[in-house]
Motif scaffolding. Structure first.
Motif, PDB file in Angstrom:
ATOM      1  N   ARG A   1      40.114  33.703  98.217  1.00 51.94           N
ATOM      2  CA  ARG A   1      41.131  33.360  99.215  1.00 51.94           C
ATOM      3  C   ARG A   1      42.292  32.599  98.583  1.00 51.94           C
ATOM      4  N   VAL A   2      41.977  31.700  97.659  1.00 51.94           N
ATOM      5  CA  VAL A   2      43.034  30.941  96.997  1.00 51.94           C
ATOM      6  C   VAL A   2      43.832  31.843  96.062  1.00 51.94           C
ATOM      7  N   ARG A   3      43.125  32.637  95.261  1.00 46.94           N
ATOM      8  CA  ARG A   3      43.812  33.443  94.257  1.00 46.94           C
ATOM      9  C   ARG A   3      44.648  34.551  94.883  1.00 46.94           C
ATOM     10  N   ALA A   4      44.334  34.930  96.133  1.00 44.06           N
ATOM     11  CA  ALA A   4      45.117  35.969  96.813  1.00 44.06           C
ATOM     12  C   ALA A   4      46.573  35.558  96.989  1.00 44.06           C
ATOM     13  N   ARG A   5      46.841  34.257  96.933  1.00 47.38           N
ATOM     14  CA  ARG A   5      48.217  33.791  97.143  1.00 47.38           C
ATOM     15  C   ARG A   5      49.149  34.308  96.056  1.00 47.38           C
ATOM     16  N   VAL A   6      48.680  34.410  94.822  1.00 47.88           N
ATOM     17  CA  VAL A   6      49.542  34.927  93.760  1.00 47.88           C
ATOM     18  C   VAL A   6      49.789  36.421  93.947  1.00 47.88           C
ATOM     19  N   GLU A   7      48.818  37.137  94.517  1.00 47.67           N
ATOM     20  CA  GLU A   7      49.037  38.548  94.801  1.00 47.67           C
ATOM     21  C   GLU A   7      50.108  38.722  95.873  1.00 47.67           C
ATOM     22  N   HIS A   8      50.131  37.815  96.844  1.00 51.17           N
ATOM     23  CA  HIS A   8      51.166  37.865  97.876  1.00 51.17           C
ATOM     24  C   HIS A   8      52.549  37.606  97.265  1.00 51.17           C
ATOM     25  N   VAL A   9      52.603  36.693  96.296  1.00 48.19           N
ATOM     26  CA  VAL A   9      53.864  36.427  95.611  1.00 48.19           C
ATOM     27  C   VAL A   9      54.331  37.670  94.858  1.00 48.19           C
ATOM     28  N   PHE A  10      53.401  38.346  94.165  1.00 47.68           N
ATOM     29  CA  PHE A  10      53.763  39.573  93.455  1.00 47.68           C
ATOM     30  C   PHE A  10      54.304  40.620  94.426  1.00 47.68           C
ATOM     31  N   ALA A  11      53.675  40.730  95.585  1.00 44.87           N
ATOM     32  CA  ALA A  11      54.127  41.723  96.562  1.00 44.87           C
ATOM     33  C   ALA A  11      55.555  41.438  97.006  1.00 44.87           C
ATOM     34  N   ARG A  12      55.875  40.164  97.219  1.00 49.41           N
ATOM     35  CA  ARG A  12      57.237  39.811  97.629  1.00 49.41           C
ATOM     36  C   ARG A  12      58.226  40.030  96.497  1.00 49.41           C
ATOM     37  N   MET A  13      57.833  39.654  95.285  1.00 50.54           N
ATOM     38  CA  MET A  13      58.744  39.830  94.152  1.00 50.54           C
ATOM     39  C   MET A  13      59.028  41.299  93.881  1.00 50.54           C
ATOM     40  N   LYS A  14      58.034  42.161  94.102  1.00 50.48           N
ATOM     41  CA  LYS A  14      58.230  43.577  93.804  1.00 50.48           C
ATOM     42  C   LYS A  14      58.942  44.319  94.926  1.00 50.48           C
ATOM     43  N   ASN A  15      59.329  43.592  95.986  1.00 47.02           N
ATOM     44  CA  ASN A  15      60.301  44.168  96.916  1.00 47.02           C
ATOM     45  C   ASN A  15      61.644  44.372  96.218  1.00 47.02           C
ATOM     46  N   TRP A  16      61.851  43.644  95.114  1.00 45.39           N
ATOM     47  CA  TRP A  16      63.036  43.815  94.277  1.00 45.39           C
ATOM     48  C   TRP A  16      62.707  44.957  93.314  1.00 45.39           C
ATOM     49  N   LYS A  17      63.324  46.085  93.498  1.00 37.78           N
ATOM     50  CA  LYS A  17      62.868  47.317  92.863  1.00 37.78           C
ATOM     51  C   LYS A  17      63.021  47.347  91.351  1.00 37.78           C
ATOM     52  N   ILE A  18      63.787  46.417  90.786  1.00 41.18           N
ATOM     53  CA  ILE A  18      63.914  46.409  89.338  1.00 41.18           C
ATOM     54  C   ILE A  18      62.572  46.106  88.677  1.00 41.18           C
ATOM     55  N   LEU A  19      61.652  45.430  89.391  1.00 38.10           N
ATOM     56  CA  LEU A  19      60.340  45.130  88.838  1.00 38.10           C
ATOM     57  C   LEU A  19      59.373  46.303  88.991  1.00 38.10           C
ATOM     58  N   ARG A  20      59.857  47.419  89.506  1.00 40.85           N
ATOM     59  CA  ARG A  20      59.038  48.638  89.561  1.00 40.85           C
ATOM     60  C   ARG A  20      59.424  49.624  88.467  1.00 40.85           C
ATOM     61  N   ASP A  21      60.625  49.459  87.919  1.00 40.15           N
ATOM     62  CA  ASP A  21      61.085  50.350  86.843  1.00 40.15           C
ATOM     63  C   ASP A  21      62.333  49.730  86.230  1.00 40.15           C
ATOM     64  N   CYS A  22      62.131  48.877  85.231  1.00 39.10           N
ATOM     65  CA  CYS A  22      63.247  48.100  84.672  1.00 39.10           C
ATOM     66  C   CYS A  22      63.903  48.852  83.524  1.00 39.10           C
ATOM     67  N   ARG A  23      65.216  49.035  83.646  1.00 38.86           N
ATOM     68  CA  ARG A  23      65.967  49.715  82.590  1.00 38.86           C
ATOM     69  C   ARG A  23      66.652  48.741  81.631  1.00 38.86           C
ATOM     70  N   ARG A  24      66.507  47.458  81.848  1.00 38.99           N
ATOM     71  CA  ARG A  24      67.151  46.468  80.990  1.00 38.99           C
ATOM     72  C   ARG A  24      66.456  46.398  79.645  1.00 38.99           C
ATOM     73  N   LYS A  25      67.230  46.114  78.615  1.00 40.53           N
ATOM     74  CA  LYS A  25      66.681  46.019  77.262  1.00 40.53           C
ATOM     75  C   LYS A  25      66.454  44.557  76.878  1.00 40.53           C
TER      76      LYS A  25
END
Length: 258
Positions: A213-237
């Motif tokens: 239950r505690v560790r699930a909080r970081v998974e929720h953070v990842f889910a919110r951060m990956k709403n930013w699509k650059i973290l799904r396929d980053c083209r930056r070098k």
């Protein structure tokens, strides 16, 4: 087509998740860190966009992962100008240094795979793509992102990436909760069955349930951060994927803190 601008507040929330007041705080941070400077303090042509619009352009790029030509068209600037704005402002959104934490403070760490196009820093990973392993440390109670580790090749396991990315040093003496992939570290991990053991004792099962239950909080953070699509396929070098994750972490923290 009307260009996107920070002067229209309705554009801010969809691309940053922030209220106009919170967005002004981001712009203030960028200004304080040298955002208005052209490049390396050398004289040159002034920016076409005001600083707030340049920060919004960066947020739009992170949120949508459009290419430079598309982002430039949305803001009415050249492709080269959009590229320069992103390269110039991205490092200025890095997270604040974490103060030294004591053993009474509880953090959570986990790694996530981010697909990147730069093969020099990526490796073929279990998501069947060339990715980097990004370690993220959050505060267990406040759920704020405390630090983003340096990107490691995606074939590194979490216990190795935890130490080499700098997150272990950042956590210091804090109590760090992690999953079973952090063997050999000082993190608090779930109990595991020994060889030949059919099931865990009742108290260990209860402890593992609380741990999940505690560790699930970081998974929720990842889910919110990956709403930013650059973290799904980053083209930056280079360190572009790190700057993107750090900037998104700052937006996430401001939206959460209010």
């Amino acid at each position: 087509m009307q260009a996107i601008t920070s002067q229209c507040p309705e554009w801010i929330y969809p691309f940053t998740g922030l209220t106009p007041r919170q967005f002004k705080r981001v712009v203030a941070v960028v200004r304080r860190r040298g955002g208005p400077v052209i490049a390396d303090r050398r004289p040159g042509r002034q920016w076409t966009l005001v600083l707030a619009d340049r920060v919004l352009l960066l947020a739009v790029y992170y949120r949508t992962n459009l290419n430079m030509r598309q982002v430039a068209l949305l803001f009415g600037v050249s492709t080269t100008a959009a590229h320069r704005i992103i390269d110039r402002l991205a490092p200025l959104l890095d997270t604040e240094p974490v103060r030294r934490m004591g053993p009474d403070e509880i953090c959570i760490v986990d790694g996530t795979l981010v697909p990147v196009h730069d093969r020099r820093m990526a490796a073929s990973s279990k998501n069947y793509r060339h990715s980097v392993n990004l370690q993220v440390l959050i505060h267990a109670d406040k759920r704020l992102v405390l630090a983003v580790g340096e990107p490691m090749p995606g074939n590194r396991n979490d216990c190795t990436a935890y130490a080499e990315s700098g997150i272990a040093a950042t956590a210091g003496r804090a109590t760090v909760v992690a999953d079973g992939g952090y063997q050999g570290t000082n993190c608090v991990m779930p109990h595991r069955r020994r060889a030949g053991q059919d099931r865990l004792e009742g108290w260990k099962e209860d402890h593992n349930a609380s741990h999940r239950r505690v560790r699930a909080r970081v998974e929720h953070v990842f889910a919110r951060m990956k709403n930013w699509k650059i973290l799904r396929d980053c083209r930056r070098k280079g360190r572009g994927v790190y700057w993107a994750a750090a900037g998104i972490a700052r937006f996430h923290n401001l939206a959460l803190a209010g």
